[in-house]
Design a protein around this motif. Structure first.
Motif, PDB file in Angstrom:
ATOM      1  N   THR A 115       0.854  -1.185   0.000  1.00 33.42           N
ATOM      2  CA  THR A 115       0.000   0.000   0.000  1.00 33.42           C
ATOM      3  C   THR A 115       0.891   1.236   0.000  1.00 33.42           C
ATOM      4  OG1 THR A 115      -1.707  -1.174   1.234  1.00 33.42           O
ATOM      5  CG2 THR A 115      -1.827   1.220   1.242  1.00 33.42           C
ATOM      6  N   LEU A 116       0.805   2.023  -1.040  1.00 31.49           N
ATOM      7  CA  LEU A 116       1.638   3.219  -1.142  1.00 31.49           C
ATOM      8  C   LEU A 116       1.083   4.356  -0.301  1.00 31.49           C
ATOM      9  CD1 LEU A 116       4.008   4.687  -2.457  1.00 31.49           C
ATOM     10  CD2 LEU A 116       2.488   5.273  -4.355  1.00 31.49           C
ATOM     11  N   ALA A 117      -0.233   4.517  -0.306  1.00 31.20           N
ATOM     12  CA  ALA A 117      -0.872   5.635   0.381  1.00 31.20           C
ATOM     13  C   ALA A 117      -2.340   5.284   0.588  1.00 31.20           C
ATOM     14  CB  ALA A 117      -0.734   6.913  -0.442  1.00 31.20           C
ATOM     15  N   ALA A 118      -3.067   6.195   1.259  1.00 29.86           N
ATOM     16  CA  ALA A 118      -4.486   5.949   1.498  1.00 29.86           C
ATOM     17  C   ALA A 118      -5.279   7.244   1.331  1.00 29.86           C
ATOM     18  CB  ALA A 118      -4.703   5.396   2.903  1.00 29.86           C
ATOM     19  N   VAL A 119      -6.499   7.079   0.876  1.00 33.08           N
ATOM     20  CA  VAL A 119      -7.459   8.179   0.776  1.00 33.08           C
ATOM     21  C   VAL A 119      -8.572   7.844   1.757  1.00 33.08           C
ATOM     22  CG1 VAL A 119      -9.076   9.394  -0.723  1.00 33.08           C
ATOM     23  CG2 VAL A 119      -6.898   8.539  -1.657  1.00 33.08           C
ATOM     24  N   TYR A 120      -8.841   8.752   2.687  1.00 31.92           N
ATOM     25  CA  TYR A 120      -9.860   8.518   3.706  1.00 31.92           C
ATOM     26  C   TYR A 120     -10.894   9.635   3.630  1.00 31.92           C
ATOM     27  CZ  TYR A 120     -12.017   7.504   8.227  1.00 31.92           C
ATOM     28  OH  TYR A 120     -12.911   7.186   9.215  1.00 31.92           O
ATOM     29  N   LEU A 121     -12.148   9.248   3.467  1.00 34.98           N
ATOM     30  CA  LEU A 121     -13.247  10.212   3.477  1.00 34.98           C
ATOM     31  C   LEU A 121     -13.888  10.186   4.851  1.00 34.98           C
ATOM     32  CD1 LEU A 121     -15.014   9.494   0.068  1.00 34.98           C
ATOM     33  CD2 LEU A 121     -13.387  11.297   0.606  1.00 34.98           C
ATOM     34  N   VAL A 122     -13.965  11.341   5.480  1.00 36.37           N
ATOM     35  CA  VAL A 122     -14.616  11.449   6.781  1.00 36.37           C
ATOM     36  C   VAL A 122     -15.945  12.176   6.569  1.00 36.37           C
ATOM     37  CG1 VAL A 122     -13.441  13.614   7.437  1.00 36.37           C
ATOM     38  CG2 VAL A 122     -14.300  12.088   9.217  1.00 36.37           C
ATOM     39  N   ARG A 123     -16.937  11.759   7.327  1.00 36.48           N
ATOM     40  CA  ARG A 123     -18.267  12.357   7.206  1.00 36.48           C
ATOM     41  C   ARG A 123     -18.809  12.630   8.596  1.00 36.48           C
ATOM     42  NH1 ARG A 123     -23.566   9.750   4.106  1.00 36.48           N
ATOM     43  NH2 ARG A 123     -24.735  11.692   4.002  1.00 36.48           N
ATOM     44  N   ASN A 124     -19.550  13.707   8.731  1.00 36.37           N
ATOM     45  CA  ASN A 124     -20.158  14.092   9.997  1.00 36.37           C
ATOM     46  C   ASN A 124     -20.924  12.896  10.574  1.00 36.37           C
ATOM     47  OD1 ASN A 124     -21.795  15.169  12.050  1.00 36.37           O
ATOM     48  ND2 ASN A 124     -21.996  17.115  10.985  1.00 36.37           N
ATOM     49  N   VAL A 147      -1.647   6.932  10.959  1.00 31.92           N
ATOM     50  CA  VAL A 147      -0.863   5.984  10.170  1.00 31.92           C
ATOM     51  C   VAL A 147       0.508   6.639   9.964  1.00 31.92           C
ATOM     52  CG1 VAL A 147      -0.644   4.804   7.944  1.00 31.92           C
ATOM     53  CG2 VAL A 147      -2.887   5.016   9.023  1.00 31.92           C
ATOM     54  N   PRO A 148       1.536   6.151  10.667  1.00 32.81           N
ATOM     55  CA  PRO A 148       2.809   6.861  10.652  1.00 32.81           C
ATOM     56  C   PRO A 148       3.695   6.576   9.439  1.00 32.81           C
ATOM     57  CG  PRO A 148       2.966   4.964  12.093  1.00 32.81           C
ATOM     58  CD  PRO A 148       1.540   5.015  11.583  1.00 32.81           C
ATOM     59  N   HIS A 149       3.488   5.481   8.764  1.00 30.04           N
ATOM     60  CA  HIS A 149       4.441   5.047   7.758  1.00 30.04           C
ATOM     61  C   HIS A 149       3.916   5.099   6.326  1.00 30.04           C
ATOM     62  CE1 HIS A 149       2.102   1.787   9.426  1.00 30.04           C
ATOM     63  NE2 HIS A 149       2.274   1.122   8.323  1.00 30.04           N
ATOM     64  N   ARG A 150       2.774   5.719   6.123  1.00 32.35           N
ATOM     65  CA  ARG A 150       2.244   5.887   4.766  1.00 32.35           C
ATOM     66  C   ARG A 150       1.525   7.228   4.691  1.00 32.35           C
ATOM     67  NH1 ARG A 150       5.159   2.329   4.049  1.00 32.35           N
ATOM     68  NH2 ARG A 150       4.811   0.312   3.112  1.00 32.35           N
ATOM     69  N   PRO A 151       1.609   7.868   3.538  1.00 34.22           N
ATOM     70  CA  PRO A 151       0.844   9.110   3.379  1.00 34.22           C
ATOM     71  C   PRO A 151      -0.660   8.815   3.353  1.00 34.22           C
ATOM     72  CG  PRO A 151       2.377   8.774   1.539  1.00 34.22           C
ATOM     73  CD  PRO A 151       2.413   7.546   2.391  1.00 34.22           C
ATOM     74  N   VAL A 152      -1.414   9.637   4.036  1.00 37.21           N
ATOM     75  CA  VAL A 152      -2.868   9.524   4.065  1.00 37.21           C
ATOM     76  C   VAL A 152      -3.446  10.909   3.817  1.00 37.21           C
ATOM     77  CG1 VAL A 152      -4.894   8.957   5.463  1.00 37.21           C
ATOM     78  CG2 VAL A 152      -2.802   7.624   5.734  1.00 37.21           C
ATOM     79  N   ILE A 153      -4.348  11.015   2.874  1.00 35.44           N
ATOM     80  CA  ILE A 153      -5.074  12.271   2.679  1.00 35.44           C
ATOM     81  C   ILE A 153      -6.470  12.059   3.252  1.00 35.44           C
ATOM     82  CG2 ILE A 153      -5.831  11.689   0.331  1.00 35.44           C
ATOM     83  CD1 ILE A 153      -5.749  14.716  -0.293  1.00 35.44           C
ATOM     84  N   ILE A 154      -6.900  13.014   4.049  1.00 37.79           N
ATOM     85  CA  ILE A 154      -8.231  12.941   4.646  1.00 37.79           C
ATOM     86  C   ILE A 154      -9.067  14.050   4.029  1.00 37.79           C
ATOM     87  CG2 ILE A 154      -9.551  13.103   6.777  1.00 37.79           C
ATOM     88  CD1 ILE A 154      -7.081  11.898   8.180  1.00 37.79           C
ATOM     89  N   LEU A 155     -10.163  13.647   3.428  1.00 34.08           N
ATOM     90  CA  LEU A 155     -11.078  14.583   2.783  1.00 34.08           C
ATOM     91  C   LEU A 155     -12.425  14.521   3.486  1.00 34.08           C
ATOM     92  CD1 LEU A 155     -10.266  13.559  -0.903  1.00 34.08           C
ATOM     93  CD2 LEU A 155      -9.461  15.617   0.272  1.00 34.08           C
ATOM     94  N   SER A 163      -8.985  18.460  -6.832  1.00 34.52           N
ATOM     95  CA  SER A 163      -7.647  18.991  -7.120  1.00 34.52           C
ATOM     96  C   SER A 163      -6.661  18.579  -6.035  1.00 34.52           C
ATOM     97  CB  SER A 163      -7.677  20.518  -7.241  1.00 34.52           C
ATOM     98  OG  SER A 163      -8.397  20.896  -8.382  1.00 34.52           O
ATOM     99  N   ARG A 164      -7.087  18.661  -4.774  1.00 33.75           N
ATOM    100  CA  ARG A 164      -6.231  18.204  -3.670  1.00 33.75           C
ATOM    101  C   ARG A 164      -5.917  16.724  -3.810  1.00 33.75           C
ATOM    102  NH1 ARG A 164      -8.415  18.362   1.799  1.00 33.75           N
ATOM    103  NH2 ARG A 164      -6.371  17.549   2.308  1.00 33.75           N
ATOM    104  N   LEU A 165      -6.938  15.941  -4.136  1.00 34.90           N
ATOM    105  CA  LEU A 165      -6.744  14.508  -4.304  1.00 34.90           C
ATOM    106  C   LEU A 165      -5.789  14.216  -5.459  1.00 34.90           C
ATOM    107  CD1 LEU A 165      -7.341  11.570  -3.606  1.00 34.90           C
ATOM    108  CD2 LEU A 165      -9.427  11.755  -4.992  1.00 34.90           C
ATOM    109  N   ALA A 166      -5.990  14.866  -6.587  1.00 31.88           N
ATOM    110  CA  ALA A 166      -5.114  14.656  -7.747  1.00 31.88           C
ATOM    111  C   ALA A 166      -3.673  15.017  -7.396  1.00 31.88           C
ATOM    112  CB  ALA A 166      -5.603  15.485  -8.935  1.00 31.88           C
ATOM    113  N   SER A 167      -3.487  16.112  -6.703  1.00 33.10           N
ATOM    114  CA  SER A 167      -2.149  16.522  -6.298  1.00 33.10           C
ATOM    115  C   SER A 167      -1.522  15.487  -5.370  1.00 33.10           C
ATOM    116  CB  SER A 167      -2.218  17.889  -5.620  1.00 33.10           C
ATOM    117  OG  SER A 167      -0.956  18.286  -5.171  1.00 33.10           O
ATOM    118  N   PHE A 168      -2.305  14.995  -4.405  1.00 31.02           N
ATOM    119  CA  PHE A 168      -1.830  13.966  -3.479  1.00 31.02           C
ATOM    120  C   PHE A 168      -1.383  12.720  -4.241  1.00 31.02           C
ATOM    121  CE2 PHE A 168      -2.871  10.157  -0.918  1.00 31.02           C
ATOM    122  CZ  PHE A 168      -2.015  10.350   0.163  1.00 31.02           C
ATOM    123  N   LEU A 169      -2.137  12.369  -5.273  1.00 31.57           N
ATOM    124  CA  LEU A 169      -1.827  11.188  -6.075  1.00 31.57           C
ATOM    125  C   LEU A 169      -0.768  11.464  -7.144  1.00 31.57           C
ATOM    126  CD1 LEU A 169      -5.476   9.836  -6.514  1.00 31.57           C
ATOM    127  CD2 LEU A 169      -3.703   8.979  -4.950  1.00 31.57           C
TER     128      LEU A 169
END
Length: 180
Positions: free
Chosen positions: A8-17, A71-79, A93-99
């Motif tokens: 796993t290179l990285a992760a995308v996490y969607l948080v919702r109220n 997660v200390p050892h992989r990049p994670v973007i939280i949207l 755009s943030r997601l594309a940049s992260f990827l």
């Protein structure tokens, strides 16, 4: 433990109220809201698995979010789901940049369009959706933020905020000085 970080290179996490999660998950699971609120606060977690899906331990809503923040050892973007609804261009755009993607404005527009709630709901209506449980009328039910305001009682809101207030504050879902 079900996620193999060796591949796993990285992760995308969607948080919702969690106030909206309670409403949505109740419909998804075919269970009244109060048991869902209790389940979302249960530290031993929510587990799911069947012949088609690997068992998944989620923990409480707060635990699940915190686990992805740490997660200390992989990049994670939280949207935030709500931000993607309100300003999809900015979020994508943030997601594309992260990827490390550099989409043209037209590619970005098409990606947003093809992954919009309306398009996905139409696809589900035409072709079905494999992840829709038998308990739900449809997987792509509403796709809106703030539905909790019309559905949850003051006691239900208070229960969710009491269980998840610190994490909700971190994501701007509740002000430090008030309820929801």
């Amino acid at each position: 433990p079900t996620i193999n970080f060796d591949v796993t290179l990285a992760a995308v996490y969607l948080v919702r109220n969690p106030l909206d999660v309670a409403v949505s998950y109740s419909q998804f699971a075919g269970v009244p809201i109060d048991p869902i609120i209790a389940l979302m606060a249960e530290p031993s977690g929510i587990g799911a698995g069947n012949e088609q899906r690997v068992y998944e331990f989620m923990g409480s809503w707060s635990f699940n979010v915190a686990s992805w923040l740490s997660v200390p050892h992989r990049p994670v973007i939280i949207l935030r789901y709500e931000d993607l609804l309100a300003a999809p261009e900015r979020g994508f755009s943030r997601l594309a940049s992260f990827l490390r993607l550099k989409p043209t404005p037209d590619q970005l527009r098409r990606a947003i369009e093809k992954s919009s709630f309306d398009v996905l709901a139409r696809q589900e209506a035409a072709q079905g959706f494999v992840e829709k449980p038998e308990t739900a009328e449809k997987f792509f039910r509403a796709g809106k933020a703030g539905q909790w305001k019309d559905v949850l009682s003051p006691d239900q809101i208070e229960t969710i905020v009491a269980a998840h207030g610190p994490m909700m504050m971190r994501f701007g879902y509740v002000a430090e000085s008030c309820g929801a």
